[in-house]
Design a protein around this motif. Structure first.
Motif, PDB file in Angstrom:
ATOM      1  N   CYS B  23     -52.234  40.730 -22.534  1.00  0.00           N
ATOM      2  CA  CYS B  23     -53.016  41.902 -22.133  1.00  0.00           C
ATOM      3  C   CYS B  23     -54.131  41.444 -21.213  1.00  0.00           C
ATOM      4  O   CYS B  23     -54.857  40.492 -21.547  1.00  0.00           O
ATOM      5  N   TRP B  34     -56.211  45.761 -29.921  1.00  0.00           N
ATOM      6  CA  TRP B  34     -54.761  45.878 -30.065  1.00  0.00           C
ATOM      7  C   TRP B  34     -54.443  46.873 -31.167  1.00  0.00           C
ATOM      8  O   TRP B  34     -55.014  46.804 -32.256  1.00  0.00           O
ATOM      9  N   CYS B  91     -52.404  47.708 -26.010  1.00  0.00           N
ATOM     10  CA  CYS B  91     -53.685  47.074 -25.772  1.00  0.00           C
ATOM     11  C   CYS B  91     -54.601  48.124 -25.144  1.00  0.00           C
ATOM     12  O   CYS B  91     -54.128  48.976 -24.370  1.00  0.00           O
TER      13      CYS B  91
END
Lengths: 113, 114
Positions: B23, B34, B91
């Protein structure tokens, strides 16, 4: 601990009718409240937020939400539903810890022609 | 402006394998997090970070590891994949700047563990 409840898994409305998607929350301190929408096979998009100020907030695509502190609610509303509004809607809350947002389980909105 | 970029978009693992979900964000956001999305369970927070070098656990951290060595990157590591980790992973990033508190999401990673 903070939490969000979306009491309805599914909301069905006819096109042109008003819609309401319910959300209640629990958080210590002043709440930051959000609504996000997820269209099929897509990511999440921001709709609107309440941080402070007027209890009625307006957002994208004609949606609005009413903050009610005494009922700890933040219901999403739209005066006239469109078929294209059909999607999965999430309510979220965070407090001053900006890294930690808590989401409800989501409500599937279906608008029928 | 790319926003939040997640890779890969799809991944199939065997039980016991490890992998890293990447991410990255290019908005200079302080906060990154997350989430996993499972049917009927909404988005559940796995880990989050309030700045480089600072991470903390969310609701469902077991089986996952994170680090944040730079502002831009926040990788999620699955140490030994299990079928229960089959999910869609998102994310997200946000800023402490007043007036722009919303989360920006990546497009998601669909993970299947066999």
């Amino acid at each position: 601990a903070q939490s969000v409840a979306q009491p309805e898994d599914q909301v069905n409305v006819a096109e042109g009718n008003p819609l309401t998607v319910k959300c209640t929350y629990s958080v210590s301190g002043n709440p930051y409240l959000f609504w996000y929408v997820q269209y099929p096979n897509r990511g999440l998009q921001f709709l609107l937020k309440y941080i402070t100020g007027d209890n009625l907030v307006k957002g994208s695509y004609g949606f609005e939400a009413e903050f009610n502190k005494s009922q700890t609610s933040f219901h999403l509303k739209k005066p006239s539903a469109l078929v294209s509004d059909s999607a999965l809607y999430f309510c979220a809350v965070r407090n001053t810890n900006a890294g930690k947002s808590t989401f409800g389980d989501g409500t599937t909105l279906t608008v029928k022609p | 402006n790319a926003g939040v970029t997640q890779t890969p978009k799809f991944q199939v693992l065997k039980t016991g394998q490890s992998m890293t979900l990447q991410c990255a964000q290019d908005m200079n956001h302080e906060y990154m997090s997350w989430y996993r999305q499972d049917p009927g369970m909404g988005l559940r927070l796995i880990h989050y970070s309030v700045g480089a070098g600072i991470t903390d656990q969310g609701e469902v951290p077991n089986g996952y590891n994170v680090s944040r060595s730079t502002t831009e990157d926040f990788p999620l590591r699955l140490l030994s994949a299990a079928p229960s980790q089959t999910s869609v992973y998102f994310c997200a990033s946000s800023t402490r700047v007043s007036g722009n508190e919303k989360l920006f999401f990546g497009s998601g990673t669909q993970l299947s563990v066999l």
